[in-house]
Design a protein around this motif. Sequence first.
Motif, PDB file in Angstrom:
ATOM      1  N   UNK A  15       5.588   4.580   1.104  1.00 53.87           N
ATOM      2  CA  UNK A  15       6.046   5.978   1.130  1.00 53.87           C
ATOM      3  C   UNK A  15       7.475   6.143   1.649  1.00 53.87           C
ATOM      4  N   UNK A  16       7.852   5.514   2.793  1.00 57.10           N
ATOM      5  CA  UNK A  16       9.249   5.676   3.231  1.00 57.10           C
ATOM      6  C   UNK A  16      10.250   5.162   2.194  1.00 57.10           C
ATOM      7  N   UNK A  17       9.886   4.075   1.493  1.00 57.65           N
ATOM      8  CA  UNK A  17      10.782   3.535   0.461  1.00 57.65           C
ATOM      9  C   UNK A  17      10.912   4.514  -0.697  1.00 57.65           C
ATOM     10  N   UNK A  18       9.745   5.092  -1.096  1.00 56.21           N
ATOM     11  CA  UNK A  18       9.759   6.044  -2.213  1.00 56.21           C
ATOM     12  C   UNK A  18      10.552   7.289  -1.844  1.00 56.21           C
ATOM     13  N   UNK A  19      10.334   7.772  -0.591  1.00 57.18           N
ATOM     14  CA  UNK A  19      11.065   8.968  -0.142  1.00 57.18           C
ATOM     15  C   UNK A  19      12.565   8.717  -0.136  1.00 57.18           C
ATOM     16  N   UNK A  20      12.958   7.541   0.379  1.00 56.32           N
ATOM     17  CA  UNK A  20      14.393   7.226   0.456  1.00 56.32           C
ATOM     18  C   UNK A  20      14.988   7.095  -0.945  1.00 56.32           C
ATOM     19  N   UNK A  21      14.229   6.461  -1.862  1.00 55.75           N
ATOM     20  CA  UNK A  21      14.726   6.303  -3.237  1.00 55.75           C
ATOM     21  C   UNK A  21      14.874   7.671  -3.902  1.00 55.75           C
ATOM     22  N   UNK A  22      13.864   8.553  -3.680  1.00 53.70           N
ATOM     23  CA  UNK A  22      13.930   9.903  -4.255  1.00 53.70           C
ATOM     24  C   UNK A  22      15.134  10.659  -3.678  1.00 53.70           C
ATOM     25  N   UNK A  80       0.846  -1.187   0.000  1.00 57.29           N
ATOM     26  CA  UNK A  80       0.000   0.000   0.000  1.00 57.29           C
ATOM     27  C   UNK A  80       0.883   1.240   0.000  1.00 57.29           C
ATOM     28  N   UNK A  81       0.333   2.355  -0.468  1.00 61.88           N
ATOM     29  CA  UNK A  81       1.138   3.570  -0.614  1.00 61.88           C
ATOM     30  C   UNK A  81       1.725   4.035   0.720  1.00 61.88           C
ATOM     31  N   UNK A  82       0.916   3.935   1.796  1.00 59.00           N
ATOM     32  CA  UNK A  82       1.387   4.408   3.101  1.00 59.00           C
ATOM     33  C   UNK A  82       2.671   3.682   3.496  1.00 59.00           C
ATOM     34  N   UNK A  83       2.681   2.374   3.220  1.00 58.21           N
ATOM     35  CA  UNK A  83       3.871   1.604   3.601  1.00 58.21           C
ATOM     36  C   UNK A  83       5.004   1.780   2.604  1.00 58.21           C
TER      37      UNK A  83
END
Lengths: 274, 104
Positions: free
Chosen positions: A59-66, A54-57
């Motif tokens: 999100x930290x991965x996406x933020x770190x990748x960005x 799910x997006x909420x979970x």
Amino acid sequence: MSRAARLVLALYPRPVRDRYGPEIADLLAHSRRPGRDLADVARSALAEHRQALTYTRLRPHLNAAAGLVVAPMAFAGAYLAVYTLCASAFAAVAAIAGVSDTYQTSWRIASAAAALPIAAGAIWLAGHARLPFTSALAPTGLAVGALPLVLLLNGTGSWPMIAALGCWWAATGALSTVAVGLVRRGRRRRAVLTLALGGVLACVLAFAVYGSSALGSASVALGVYPVTALGMDPRIIGDPAGNVADKMTIMPALLTICTAYALGLVTTARRARR
Amino acid sequence: MSGLTEFGRFSEPALLILVSLAEGPKHGYAMQDDIAALAGDRPGPGTLYGAIRRLEEQGFIQALPERERRKPYQLTDSGRAALQAELARMRAVSTAGLRRLALS
């Protein structure tokens, strides 16, 4: 713990297993209906994976990748700022001393010197990062972030530098994987040493790839990185025009800083629980 | 209701865990026993810890230091408030439902 219990616990995502694994294993060990409970744990472990999508979970991965993708651009900006300061300081000192033939030397020393504080800052910054995924993936994000800079800031064709970046990514990625494994086994010093020495070799190798394809000379190729990273005169490696550093623009400094950042991130890996 | 409706299929185990912990801190094994006595069905370890993880994440319960190699959990203030709100809602629904059944 029984083999079956170990097997179903292995189905959990690592953070959940690390946090609750021993408690779930304790309940399984004292279970009155082991078959039903094993099936329940297996189903719940798979449900955890489904919910992790799910997006909420994510999100930290996406933020770190960005963050990893943006990091090379931030490093490039910081490097250019410090470089401008260093070059201005050298020029001012040369003007005051009345030396006129120092322009090239000042430029080379400034470009090498400016990378050091940014690399140190990158290590410090990485020490405070908490990636939600393994640090071994960091070089991939950094290489993706460095790619637009390679295409924009290039004194020669794009392909030699893209090949160099690809080589850096493969070498640093492999080194980070080994170093993370060492940290998890509690061998932090060996991991740092592996990545520090291996990182230098990865940069040498990357610019050797660049040098041999862009400059067409194997002897120049091997000396390209050490010479530019240390601010030495390129003529000592047989570059008659002495402009090899100009052609590579900020790439040696940028990959040095990215290697330092990858090293810092590896030190944040956690030791595995026994 | 403040939070429990987001628990999906884990909502019932989550509610039962909160009710179990309303009595005082308990570890997983004690919770299983208590829930079995309360609801007539013993939750499996995966179901129990799936709900515990979500409740902990939401701040409704918190882990205490290990005792006798087992980690007890206790209700937080927001967990207590969420449980109170949910039980009040259930009581209202139950009262209305029973009244309607009696009328029909």
